[in-house]
Structure formats: structure tokens, C-alpha cells
Design an enzyme around this catalytic site. Structure first.
Site, PDB file in Angstrom:
ATOM      1  N   GLU A 110       0.933  -1.082  -0.086  1.00  0.00           N
ATOM      2  CA  GLU A 110       0.062   0.007   0.071  1.00  0.00           C
ATOM      3  C   GLU A 110       0.584   1.240  -0.052  1.00  0.00           C
ATOM      4  O   GLU A 110       2.114   1.153   0.469  1.00  0.00           O
ATOM      5  CB  GLU A 110      -0.661   0.007   1.404  1.00  0.00           C
ATOM      6  CG  GLU A 110      -1.942  -1.059   1.454  1.00  0.00           C
ATOM      7  CD  GLU A 110      -2.329  -1.071   2.709  1.00  0.00           C
ATOM      8  OE1 GLU A 110      -2.554  -0.195   3.564  1.00  0.00           O
ATOM      9  OE2 GLU A 110      -2.844  -2.474   3.148  1.00  0.00           O
ATOM     10  N   LYS A 112       2.106   4.663   1.609  1.00  0.00           N
ATOM     11  CA  LYS A 112       2.052   5.233   3.167  1.00  0.00           C
ATOM     12  C   LYS A 112       1.699   6.816   2.817  1.00  0.00           C
ATOM     13  O   LYS A 112       2.338   7.747   2.302  1.00  0.00           O
ATOM     14  CB  LYS A 112       3.373   5.181   3.702  1.00  0.00           C
ATOM     15  CG  LYS A 112       3.654   5.514   5.139  1.00  0.00           C
ATOM     16  CD  LYS A 112       4.618   4.918   5.722  1.00  0.00           C
ATOM     17  CE  LYS A 112       4.837   5.134   7.280  1.00  0.00           C
ATOM     18  NZ  LYS A 112       4.668   6.499   7.745  1.00  0.00           N
ATOM     19  N   ASP A 114       0.719  10.363   4.022  1.00  0.00           N
ATOM     20  CA  ASP A 114       1.292  11.090   4.978  1.00  0.00           C
ATOM     21  C   ASP A 114       0.273  12.363   5.418  1.00  0.00           C
ATOM     22  O   ASP A 114       0.033  13.203   4.827  1.00  0.00           O
ATOM     23  CB  ASP A 114       2.576  11.921   4.181  1.00  0.00           C
ATOM     24  CG  ASP A 114       3.591  12.385   5.403  1.00  0.00           C
ATOM     25  OD1 ASP A 114       3.296  12.089   6.586  1.00  0.00           O
ATOM     26  OD2 ASP A 114       4.492  12.905   5.094  1.00  0.00           O
ATOM     27  N   TYR A 221      -7.065   2.231   5.586  1.00  0.00           N
ATOM     28  CA  TYR A 221      -6.178   1.121   5.352  1.00  0.00           C
ATOM     29  C   TYR A 221      -6.132  -0.010   6.236  1.00  0.00           C
ATOM     30  O   TYR A 221      -5.455  -1.001   6.205  1.00  0.00           O
ATOM     31  CB  TYR A 221      -4.844   1.688   5.238  1.00  0.00           C
ATOM     32  CG  TYR A 221      -4.436   2.431   6.336  1.00  0.00           C
ATOM     33  CD1 TYR A 221      -3.959   1.777   7.551  1.00  0.00           C
ATOM     34  CD2 TYR A 221      -4.273   3.770   6.200  1.00  0.00           C
ATOM     35  CE1 TYR A 221      -3.590   2.433   8.660  1.00  0.00           C
ATOM     36  CE2 TYR A 221      -3.758   4.566   7.238  1.00  0.00           C
ATOM     37  CZ  TYR A 221      -3.089   3.817   8.511  1.00  0.00           C
ATOM     38  OH  TYR A 221      -2.891   4.602   9.539  1.00  0.00           O
ATOM     39  N   LYS A 308      10.669   3.594   3.195  1.00  0.00           N
ATOM     40  CA  LYS A 308      10.547   4.811   3.125  1.00  0.00           C
ATOM     41  C   LYS A 308      11.393   5.414   1.863  1.00  0.00           C
ATOM     42  O   LYS A 308      12.303   4.616   1.386  1.00  0.00           O
ATOM     43  CB  LYS A 308      11.233   5.704   4.353  1.00  0.00           C
ATOM     44  CG  LYS A 308      10.863   5.442   5.746  1.00  0.00           C
ATOM     45  CD  LYS A 308       9.607   6.537   5.747  1.00  0.00           C
ATOM     46  CE  LYS A 308       8.682   6.248   7.186  1.00  0.00           C
ATOM     47  NZ  LYS A 308       9.257   7.011   8.234  1.00  0.00           N
ATOM     48  N   CYS A 402      27.650  23.574  33.022  1.00  0.00           N
ATOM     49  CA  CYS A 402      26.371  23.624  32.506  1.00  0.00           C
ATOM     50  C   CYS A 402      25.930  25.192  32.276  1.00  0.00           C
ATOM     51  O   CYS A 402      26.324  26.010  32.964  1.00  0.00           O
ATOM     52  CB  CYS A 402      25.521  23.356  33.768  1.00  0.00           C
ATOM     53  SG  CYS A 402      23.811  23.507  33.575  1.00  0.00           S
ATOM     54  N   CYS A 405      23.638  26.630  34.882  1.00  0.00           N
ATOM     55  CA  CYS A 405      23.795  26.782  36.490  1.00  0.00           C
ATOM     56  C   CYS A 405      25.505  26.762  36.687  1.00  0.00           C
ATOM     57  O   CYS A 405      25.905  26.994  38.049  1.00  0.00           O
ATOM     58  CB  CYS A 405      23.172  26.155  37.440  1.00  0.00           C
ATOM     59  SG  CYS A 405      23.808  24.128  37.216  1.00  0.00           S
ATOM     60  N   CYS A 420      24.514  17.575  33.929  1.00  0.00           N
ATOM     61  CA  CYS A 420      24.899  18.332  34.951  1.00  0.00           C
ATOM     62  C   CYS A 420      24.208  17.863  36.062  1.00  0.00           C
ATOM     63  O   CYS A 420      23.192  17.282  36.409  1.00  0.00           O
ATOM     64  CB  CYS A 420      23.884  19.756  34.540  1.00  0.00           C
ATOM     65  SG  CYS A 420      23.737  20.698  36.241  1.00  0.00           S
ATOM     66  N   CYS A 426      19.475  23.242  39.697  1.00  0.00           N
ATOM     67  CA  CYS A 426      19.541  23.627  38.054  1.00  0.00           C
ATOM     68  C   CYS A 426      18.169  23.989  37.593  1.00  0.00           C
ATOM     69  O   CYS A 426      17.377  23.032  37.352  1.00  0.00           O
ATOM     70  CB  CYS A 426      20.384  22.544  37.441  1.00  0.00           C
ATOM     71  SG  CYS A 426      20.338  22.943  35.648  1.00  0.00           S
TER      72      CYS A 426
HETATM   73  P1  AMP Z   1       5.298   6.268  11.644  1.00  0.00           P
HETATM   74  O1  AMP Z   1       4.689   7.192  12.043  1.00  0.00           O
HETATM   75  O2  AMP Z   1       6.509   6.449  10.717  1.00  0.00           O
HETATM   76  O3  AMP Z   1       5.712   5.186  12.546  1.00  0.00           O
HETATM   77  O4  AMP Z   1       4.261   5.214  10.689  1.00  0.00           O
HETATM   78  C1  AMP Z   1       3.413   4.836  11.006  1.00  0.00           C
HETATM   79  C2  AMP Z   1       2.152   5.609  10.370  1.00  0.00           C
HETATM   80  O5  AMP Z   1       2.067   5.282   9.121  1.00  0.00           O
HETATM   81  C3  AMP Z   1       0.789   5.142  10.936  1.00  0.00           C
HETATM   82  O6  AMP Z   1       0.314   5.438  12.322  1.00  0.00           O
HETATM   83  C4  AMP Z   1      -0.163   5.496   9.876  1.00  0.00           C
HETATM   84  O7  AMP Z   1      -0.786   6.522  10.470  1.00  0.00           O
HETATM   85  C5  AMP Z   1       0.671   5.679   8.804  1.00  0.00           C
HETATM   86  N1  AMP Z   1       0.193   4.967   7.523  1.00  0.00           N
HETATM   87  C6  AMP Z   1       0.040   5.767   6.310  1.00  0.00           C
HETATM   88  N2  AMP Z   1      -0.527   5.000   5.469  1.00  0.00           N
HETATM   89  C7  AMP Z   1      -0.362   3.588   5.926  1.00  0.00           C
HETATM   90  C8  AMP Z   1      -0.834   2.307   5.507  1.00  0.00           C
HETATM   91  N3  AMP Z   1      -1.394   2.040   4.252  1.00  0.00           N
HETATM   92  N4  AMP Z   1      -0.898   1.335   6.395  1.00  0.00           N
HETATM   93  C9  AMP Z   1      -0.560   1.680   7.559  1.00  0.00           C
HETATM   94  N5  AMP Z   1      -0.086   2.924   8.269  1.00  0.00           N
HETATM   95  C10 AMP Z   1      -0.064   3.755   7.241  1.00  0.00           C
HETATM   96 ZN    ZN Z   2      22.940  22.859  35.527  1.00  0.00          ZN
END
Ligand code: AMP
Ligand code: ZN
Length: 666
Positions: A110, A112, A114, A221, A308, A402, A405, A420, A426
Site C-alpha cells: 500500500e 504510505k 502522509d 487502510y 521509506k 552547565c 547553572c 549537570c 539547576c
Molecule cells: P510512522 O509514523 O512512521 O511510525 O508510521 C506509522 C504511521 O503510518 C501509522 O500510524 C499510519 O498513520 C501511517 N500510515 C500511512 N499509510 C499507511 C498504510 N497504508 N498502512 C498503515 N499505516 C499507514
Molecule cells: Zn545545571
């Protein structure tokens, strides 16, 4: 036709048009016609309020205002994903999979997406709740806002299960994002930095009609629940689509890692043609039974892997290195950079981690450096461009005192971080400890934020977390930017924290190395604080999964008179420093010392329920069979290689019923 019938018919019709337009991207009527029908329905609903329906298409425009989003514990945890970056990583993963499951392994690939993850709960085909991922265990109830997202169905069609959760990602497609930014700039406002942050910010807007105006989309998904009658990930995507959800069609079922790599190569190139942002692909073991066999690590499913896309890189100039002091006194060096745009955000700072890292990079003020950002929020410096280094540049000399402090820093044998040691005096350490105490995963004190803590400390009103419980409203009101009402909320929030369960209080104390999981283990084992205060190092290391480093740190913490005093005071104020009677009543030691492996498909209870029962009764759950396994609880379709291994090691196999009898109360 009766008015009620007319209203219902209009709702049904509008729902279908919504679906055509927002899920299928294929409208069959004009916007104008749609608006006319919506207006007609609105008018009827106003005239006949007795036919109110919280899921009517007219409510998509929002209007409800939420001041504080309620915290909801996910019925099924929302996990993160493990990452991979190469063919080797994927082959290693496949090797691990093959050790744990039988038969051929197929995968679903699938994209991913964002955006912001979301969990939707449906009961009898109606959306009842939408919760953000939060920390994975609990998130915010953002139902009113999510209901305004047109591709989220409020009512389902087809043969959906009575109750289930469905997970997905709320994204802001590029088109909508660009349009929003144009409007902002025209109105003299700052444009938003990137679609992802804007999408997650949109879920937390107080006014849902504001969310309704944002062109958000919801891509699904994963379906989660008990006994849903689905056998594969790919099937679940198809089912979800049939029920009315928007499930991207790019997903593909494949039979080998080579085919996975083909999918990766294709989308690495073509992802820019998609209408929304993606940052990689996700590969999932297709068979849900194999998924169950594989289970989860503390952080992520073993049956899924993210791959990735290559991170973006830029070069920029290092102006200065500054040093931050954390709540444990740990020093973190920070690179202050010439602001540069990277993967949609402006980067000004990057962590340099510790002295070793600085030495390894040989990074110097004035250098030109390469900065990289993967999916993570925090950018990373990967190298110095030595060609651009000036002749008169000088090596970086790490600080010895530090910055807050001026106490001389220490560095323990074998540790990378400088500390520290001025624990009591501190200021960032004092403030940091209290900030940790009130934080969400700890005491979760509503109405009190990190900045207010700093203010309270700087004004001399508190010096430790026990002091919080002595605070009076009259002391807080005069503080900067503090209204009568917010002072009240603050005091109320502190009062409410007295109900937070023991394990979280233990985590909140801020003992080094005692994170959430360790705190849970200790609370469960010792049951009340005095037993932990009195425990010796030898006793502590005998507790399951508690190592020497943790044991030493616990002993050291309670060796301090000051810390013991703090705990005594918390006890006096009524903070929970023992496991509640109710929880104790549900727990037994019947399975003490026994390790269980759960395999197959069950009839009466789900696998997760079984695991919880084992743990509540003092037993341990393990995912693979070894000589340490005491019993295997087998359901239907237990894998043949597991069976063979169990027989070879002579491990007793019991049925679901036999297990339930075993733990039944006398
Ligand atoms: P990460 O935040 O890098 O750990 O990736 C995990 C997140 O990817 C999950 O919490 C989902 O929100 C997101 N995600 C996006 N697309 C998918 C997909 N096809 N399957 C599972 N997770 C996904
Ligand atoms: Zn300190």
C-alpha cells in the site's frame, strides 16, 4: 408521502451524491443541484426538528464548538510501523517472518499516506467516534470535526459487521492545500508550511465549521475488531470500499519481495502524480491468520513494514552550537542553522546528540553542512561539506560547565551524554521534572501546560511536583496571562490527578530509566510504593525484565531523603500510590511462573482477550515456542510447524475451554 419519508429520502439521495463526488470522484449532478437539495433538506429539518438525525448530510457543515477534546483510550492500540530502507532489510524481515509462520507468505503493498492517523469506530453501520492516534494508547475525541470530512461515511452500506474500528489517514490533497494558502496570503496571513501539519492541525480546531471548510480527505487502510469474518488484508480493503469508505486503488497483492521492490520502484518515481503526499509504502503480510500468529512488538506490528522513499537533502550553514539541559540533567548540543526549506518545512535547528557525534562529524561553527529529513519531524545533520570549510576554522570544544547553572559537567563511564549533576538547583532540571510529572502520559494534568510550570517555578510558587497540591487559586490568578477561569481549571486539574492510577504516578516520579512499561511492571509486581522504596537492587533485578541499570537507578532515587519526602507528601495529598482494590480483585497469581504461547483461531474469546487474561492472572505471553513455554493454547488452524515444535519439546497443548476452566474463579 409523509414529511418523515420525504426527509429520509432526501438524506439518502444526498448521501449517495456525497459518495459519488467525494469517494468515487465521479459526480452525477451539478454542484448547484446538490446545493438546492441540501437547502431543501435543511429547511425541512428546521421545520420538523422531531426528525433530527445526528448523521444527516446537513450536519457536514459543522458548527459545533469543542473547547477541550476528551481523551479516549483506544480499544485496540494504534501502533507505529518499523522502517526499512533496502532490499536487504526486506529480505531480513521475510526471514524473521518465515521462522514464525507456516506456509507461503503473500503481501499487500500500500502507499504510505502522509497525514494524521485516525481511528473511526462504527456501530450498526453508524459512525460513533473518531479518535486521533495520540500516543497510540489514547488519543483525542475529534468526532465533531471528522464528521465534516465528506469522504468519511456517516452511515455504511452493504454487509458491514455490527461493530469495528477502521484506521486511516486524514490528508490534505495538494490542490486544496495550495488553494487554502492562496486565500491566506491574499488575506495577509502566513501560508501553512506543509499539508501534513495542516491536516493534523485541522482536526484540533475548536470550531467544526472551520474544519468543514478545509478540503480534507480520509483514506482508509485497516479494519480492526473481533471476529469480523475477513481472512486477508487485501480482502479487508475491498470490503471497506464496498461499505462506502475511500480506499485508494493503488494497493496491490504480491507474492514475493522482488515484486514488493517493483512496487517501490514504480511509486518512488510516480508518487508525484498522486493528488496527495506519500512518504513511502507499507508492506503487510496478507493473511490475517498469519498476522495474528506474528503479533506485535512493544511498538509495531511484526507483520507490517514501512519502506521509506529516499529522504530529501539540502545543504546550509551552521551559525552556532548551543546546549540544552533536560530534566535529568542530560546535555544536548543543538546546531543553529541558516534557515533552509526542506521537505515542506523550514529547518533552523538540528540535534547533534552528544559530544561523540560532534567529534565524529568534526562539525565546526561556520561549516556548510548537509541536512536530511526522512518521515521524522526532527532533521538530522549527516555530514560536513569539507570543500567549503574556511582555513581558519577551529575544532569545536565541548562545554565543561552547565550553561544554566555553571556547575561542572560529569560524564559517566560508558555513557555518551554529559550531565549537570546539580539536581536540586539547576532550573531546567527543576522545571523539566515538574513538566514531566504533569505530562500527558504521566499525570495528564489538564489546565496546566509546560510554560505555566516554568512561570510557577520562576515566581517561586513551587519547587517540586508535590508543591502543586498546595497551590491556591489566589496565588495563581495574579500570574501573567492567567484569568480567573484558567486558574480555576488549573487547580481543578491538579485535584483530578489524584485519581490517576499508581503505575502512571510511578512513571510520573521521573526515575531515570523507569519509562511507561517499566513503571507498569514495577507497579504490578510490588503493588504499593513502600515495597518499591524498600526494595534492594538484588530484589529488583529478580523482577521480570528489570535489569541492573534500572534497579540501580530505582535504589538511587529512593536513597535520597528528599525524594522519599516527596513521595510521602504525595501520599498525604491522596495521590494513588498503590494499585486500586478494584484492579487487584481482577488479578490473581494463578498462572505465576507460567509462559503461554497462543496459536490459531478461537471461538469464545479473541486472541487479545486471551492474552489479557493470561497477564491478569500473573502469567506471561510469548510469541514463539521454546523450552521455556509452559502451555500452548491452541485454537483452530494451529500451524503445523508450531505443532511439530510443541511435540518435539513435549509442551502440553490445551484448548480454549481448558484454559478458561483453569482461570475460572473458585
Ligand atoms: P510512522 O509514523 O512512521 O511510525 O508510521 C506509522 C504511521 O503510518 C501509522 O500510524 C499510519 O498513520 C501511517 N500510515 C500511512 N499509510 C499507511 C498504510 N497504508 N498502512 C498503515 N499505516 C499507514
Ligand atoms: Zn545545571
Amino acid at each position: 408521502m409523509s414529511t418523515e419519508q420525504k426527509i429520509n429520502e432526501l438524506r439518502e439521495e444526498l448521501r449517495q451524491h456525497n459518495y459519488n463526488y467525494y469517494v468515487l470522484d465521479a459526480a452525477v449532478i451539478s454542484d448547484y443541484e446538490f446545493d438546492m437539495k441540501l437547502k431543501e433538506l435543511q429547511k425541512l429539518e428546521e421545520e420538523y426538528p422531531e426528525f433530527y438525525d445526528p448523521n444527516s448530510p446537513t450536519l457536514r457543515v459543522g458548527g459545533e464548538v469543542t473547547k477541550n477534546f476528551e481523551t479516549i483510550v483506544h480499544e485496540y492500540r494504534m501502533y507505529s510501523l518499523d522502517n526499512s530502507y533496502s532490499k536487504e532489510d526486506l529480505l531480513d524481515w521475510e526471514k524473521r517472518l518465515k521462522k514464525q509462520v507456516d506456509g507461503a507468505i503473500n503481501y499487500t503493498c500500500e502507499l504510505k499516506y502522509d497525514g494524521a492517523s485516525i481511528s473511526l469506530t462504527y456501530e450498526d453501520g453508524v459512525l460513533v467516534r473518531a479518535v486521533t492516534r495520540g500516543d497510540g494508547v489514547q488519543g483525542d475525541n475529534v468526532t465533531t470535526n471528522v464528521k465534516t470530512i465528506k469522504s468519511v461515511p456517516l452511515k455504511l452500506k452493504g454487509d458491514f459487521p455490527a461493530k469495528f474500528d477502521i484506521r486511516g489517514e486524514i490528508v490534505l490533497p495538494y490542490d486544496g492545500f495550495i488553494k487554502m494558502n492562496k486565500e491566506r496570503v491574499a488575506a495577509g496571513e502566513e501560508p501553512y508550511a506543509n499539508p501534513r501539519n495542516t491536516a493534523s492541525g485541522s482536526l484540533k480546531l475548536q470550531d467544526s465549521s472551520e474544519t468543514a471548510r478545509r478540503p480534507l480527505d480520509c483514506l482508509l487502510y485497516n479494519i480492526t475488531g473481533n471476529r469480523l469474518g475477513i481472512i486477508s488484508q487485501f480482502e479487508s480493503l475491498e470490503k471497506a470500499r464496498d461499505w462506502g469508505f475511500k480506499v485508494p486503488v493503488e494497493s496491490k497483492k504480491v507474492n514475493s519481495i522482488d515484486e514488493v521492490l517493483e512496487f517501490v520502484a514504480y511509486w518512488d518515481e510516480h508518487r508525484h502524480d498522486l493528488p496527495y503526499e506519500t512518504d513511502g509504502i507499507v508492506i503487510k503480510v496478507n493473511s490475517l491468520q498469519q498476522q495474528e500468529e506474528l503479533g506485535f512488538t512493544a511498538k509495531a506490528p511484526r507483520w507490517a513494514m514501512a519502506y521509506k522513499f529516499k529522504a530529501e537533502q539540502v545543504s546550509t550553514k551552521l551559525h552556532e552550537i548551543t546546549y540544552q539541559v533536560g530534566r535529568t540533567g542530560a546535555i544536548t548540543p543543538v546546531a543553529n542553522l541558516e534557515p533552509v526549506s526542506l521537505a515542506g518545512t523550514t529547518v533552523k535547528r538540528a540535534s547533534l546528540h552528544n559530544a561523540d557525534q560532534i567529534e565524529k562529524l568534526d562539525i565546526r561553527v561556520g561549516d556548510t553542512v548537509f541536512v536530511e529529513k526522512g518521515g521524522e519531524i526532527i532533521p538530522k545533520i549527516i555530514a560536513v561539506n569539507l570543500k567549503k570549510r574556511k582555513d581558519d576554522s577551529k575544532p569545536t570544544i565541548y562545554i565543561t560547565e552547565c550553561p544554566e547553572c555553571q556547575t561542572e559537567l560529569i560524564r559517566k563511564e560508558g555513557e555518551a551524554q554529559h550531565y549537570c549533576p546539580n539536581y536540586a538547583g539547576c532550573s531546567p532540571q527543576i522545571i523539566g521534572r515538574i513538566q514531566h510529572y504533569i505530562s500527558r502520559k504521566a499525570m495528564d494534568i489538564e489546565g496546566l501546560g509546560g510554560e505555566t510550570v516554568a512561570l510557577l517555578v520562576n515566581e517561586g510558587l513551587i519547587v517540586n511536583y508535590a508543591d502543586l497540591y498546595e497551590l491556591k487559586k489566589e496565588q495563581v490568578v495574579p500570574l501573567e496571562r492567567m484569568a480567573e477561569k484558567s486558574a480555576e481549571n488549573l487547580i481543578e486539574g491538579i485535584e483530578k490527578s489524584k485519581k490517576i492510577p499508581f503505575e502512571r504516578v510511578l512513571f510520573a516520579l521521573g526515575i531515570r530509566y523507569v519509562g511507561e512499561t517499566v513503571a507498569k511492571k514495577l507497579a504490578k509486581h510490588y503493588k504499593f510504593i513502600d515495597a518499591i522504596v524498600d526494595a534492594s537492587e538484588e530484589e529488583l533485578v529478580n523482577v521480570d525484565e528489570i535489569g541492573i541499570k534500572i534497579a540501580q537507578s530505582v535504589v538511587e532515587f529512593f536513597a535520597s531523603e528528599e525524594n522519599r519526602n516527596l513521595v510521602r507528601r504525595l501520599q498525604q495529598y491522596g495521590v494513588q500510590l498503590e494499585i486500586s482494590a478494584e484492579k487487584l480483585a481482577n488479578q490473581t497469581n494463578k498462572l505465576e511462573g507460567e509462559t503461554y504461547v497462543v496459536s490459531g483461531v478461537f471461538e469464545k474469546v479473541s486472541r487479545n482477550e486471551l492474552k489479557k487474561m493470561i497477564e491478569d492472572n500473573g502469567g506471561k505471553v510469548s510469541s514463539s515456542i521454546s523450552s521455556k513455554t509452559s502451555f500452548i493454547i491452541a485454537g483452530a488452524n494451529m500451524g503445523p510447524s508450531k505443532l511439530e515444535k510443541a511435540n518435539k519439546l513435549e509442551i502440553p497443548i490445551i484448548s480454549e475451554d481448558e484454559f478458561l476452566q483453569k482461570i475460572e474463579k473458585e
